[in-house]
Design an enzyme around this catalytic site. Structure first.
Site, PDB file in Angstrom:
ATOM      1  CG  ASN A   8      93.838  50.082 -60.952  1.00  0.00           C
ATOM      2  OD1 ASN A   8      93.695  51.184 -61.477  1.00  0.00           O
ATOM      3  ND2 ASN A   8      94.455  49.094 -61.560  1.00  0.00           N
ATOM      4  CB  ALA A  10      92.489  51.817 -64.575  1.00  0.00           C
ATOM      5  CB  CYS A  11      89.980  48.068 -61.537  1.00  0.00           C
ATOM      6  SG  CYS A  11      89.065  46.578 -61.100  1.00  0.00           S
ATOM      7  N   GLY A  12      87.024  48.559 -63.226  1.00  0.00           N
ATOM      8  CA  GLY A  12      85.584  48.711 -63.055  1.00  0.00           C
ATOM      9  C   GLY A  12      85.080  48.148 -61.740  1.00  0.00           C
ATOM     10  NE  ARG A  15      85.408  53.016 -63.209  1.00  0.00           N
ATOM     11  CZ  ARG A  15      85.999  52.282 -64.151  1.00  0.00           C
ATOM     12  NH1 ARG A  15      87.318  52.169 -64.165  1.00  0.00           N
ATOM     13  NH2 ARG A  15      85.283  51.665 -65.075  1.00  0.00           N
TER      14      ARG A  15
END
Length: 116
Positions: A8, A10-12, A15
Site C-alpha cells: 500500500n 500510502a503506508c510508511g 514504503r
C-alpha cells in the site's frame, strides 16, 4: 530471488519495506492489494504460508475493524478471512513472500530475514 510484496503506497512501513527490498538489488513483484484484492482462497494460502492465524494478518486500526466487531474473541478464522476478502483494507501490510518464507513485515526490518 523472486520477491512479492503486498503493498500500500500510502503506508510508511510498506514504503520502507519496498525501499529495503530495492536496496538489496531486487525489484519485487508489487501487488497493490487495495486495487487488486486477493481472493479468499489466496488469503487462505497467505495465512497458511505465514504459519500464523488469520488474526495476525488482520489490520486492527480503523473504524471498519470496530464496526464489524472483529475484536470479539468469538470471531472465527473463517469470519476473519471473509471480512478481509470483502474488505481488503482490513489486510495488514506489508506482506512479503520469498523462497525464505512469507511474513507480515511489521516492523519493516523483518524483511531483512527474507532477503539474501
Amino acid at each position: 530471488m523472486t520477491v512479492t510484496l503486498y503493498h500500500n503506497p500510502a503506508c510508511g512501513t510498506s514504503r520502507t519495506v519496498l525501499g529495503l527490498i530495492q536496496d538489496a538489488g531486487i525489484e519485487p513483484e508489487i501487488i497493490l492489494y487495495l486495487k487488486t484484492p486477493p481472493t479468499r482462497e489466496a488469503l487462505v494460502e497467505l495465512v497458511r504460508q505465514t504459519g500464523k492465524p488469520a488474526r495476525d494478518l488482520l489490520r486492527q486500526k480503523g473504524a471498519l475493524y470496530e464496526e464489524l466487531k472483529l475484536d470479539a474473541p468469538t470471531v472465527t478464522e473463517d469470519q476473519i478471512l471473509d471480512a478481509m476478502a470483502a474488505h481488503p483494507e482490513l489486510i495488514n501490510r506489508p506482506i512479503v513472500i520469498t523462497e525464505k518464507g512469507t511474513t507480515l513485515c511489521r516492523p519493516a526490518e523483518l524483511v531483512k530475514d527474507l532477503l539474501p
